[in-house]
Design an enzyme around this catalytic site. Sequence first.
Site, PDB file in Angstrom:
ATOM      1  N   GLU A 203      82.949  45.726 -19.778  1.00 41.61           N
ATOM      2  CA  GLU A 203      81.758  44.908 -19.502  1.00 41.61           C
ATOM      3  C   GLU A 203      81.790  44.411 -18.058  1.00 41.61           C
ATOM      4  OE1 GLU A 203      80.247  40.420 -20.145  1.00 41.61           O
ATOM      5  OE2 GLU A 203      81.674  41.190 -21.609  1.00 41.61           O
TER       6      GLU A 203
ATOM      7  N   ASP B  49      78.944  45.588 -15.402  1.00 37.42           N
ATOM      8  CA  ASP B  49      78.091  44.618 -14.713  1.00 37.42           C
ATOM      9  C   ASP B  49      77.983  44.970 -13.230  1.00 37.42           C
ATOM     10  OD1 ASP B  49      76.711  41.956 -14.454  1.00 37.42           O
ATOM     11  OD2 ASP B  49      78.474  41.541 -13.219  1.00 37.42           O
TER      12      ASP B  49
ATOM     13  N   ASP C  93      76.190  42.305 -23.289  1.00 38.93           N
ATOM     14  CA  ASP C  93      77.563  42.601 -22.866  1.00 38.93           C
ATOM     15  C   ASP C  93      77.982  44.004 -23.292  1.00 38.93           C
ATOM     16  OD1 ASP C  93      77.653  40.024 -21.853  1.00 38.93           O
ATOM     17  OD2 ASP C  93      78.941  39.229 -23.454  1.00 38.93           O
TER      18      ASP C  93
ATOM     19  N   GLU D 111      76.424  46.564 -20.975  1.00 36.66           N
ATOM     20  CA  GLU D 111      77.187  46.620 -19.727  1.00 36.66           C
ATOM     21  C   GLU D 111      78.498  47.361 -19.922  1.00 36.66           C
ATOM     22  OE1 GLU D 111      75.771  42.708 -17.209  1.00 36.66           O
ATOM     23  OE2 GLU D 111      77.401  42.451 -18.660  1.00 36.66           O
TER      24      GLU D 111
END
Length: 192
Positions: A61, A65, A132, A135
């Site tokens: 994650e 991101d 999340d 990502e």
Amino acid sequence: MAASDPLQPLLPCDPLKTSLADLGHDFARPELLAEALTHRSALDRQPDLKQAFPNGNERLEFLGDRVLSLAMADLLLRRFPHEREGDLARRHASLVRTATLAELAGEIGLGAHIRLGDSEAQDAVRPTILADALEAVLGAVFVDAGFAVAAACIERLWGTRLSAALSAPRDAKTSLQEQQAGHHPQQERRHE
């Protein structure tokens, strides 16, 4: 992996492949996708799972991101070559916010494949967990195939959202200030 492998149920199955068809990537290392779909709460009572993915999907994650942010910045610069930095920043923030990621994760059916622990098991997966996980999947694509493939997946998933707004979104504070002052952004832009 052997048929008796405890991680076998985590590996992508046909419904998952169907759900992720919009992603446009077949994993050479499916264990990365399994890790991306394993929320930390799922590790509590599953020692085999905890041994395989000690941090759940958190590291992917974190990486996803950053991949998303860079890919989105590049896409926006190419799609809107004459737009100012402030407008690009507002577009970027709107496109990578939790609500947008959760919507996209819902659209591709990601929630049905996220492994959750009892503490998170509910009727619907929380939006932050969906965001999340998306990502994390993007981070997994990056590790599996590199930035160009991950960026292509992002462009494919965000395609209509990238094209939908002809003008950059206004932040709430600026909109309120303009309304209070009696300014109209459309009129101001004509005079710039």
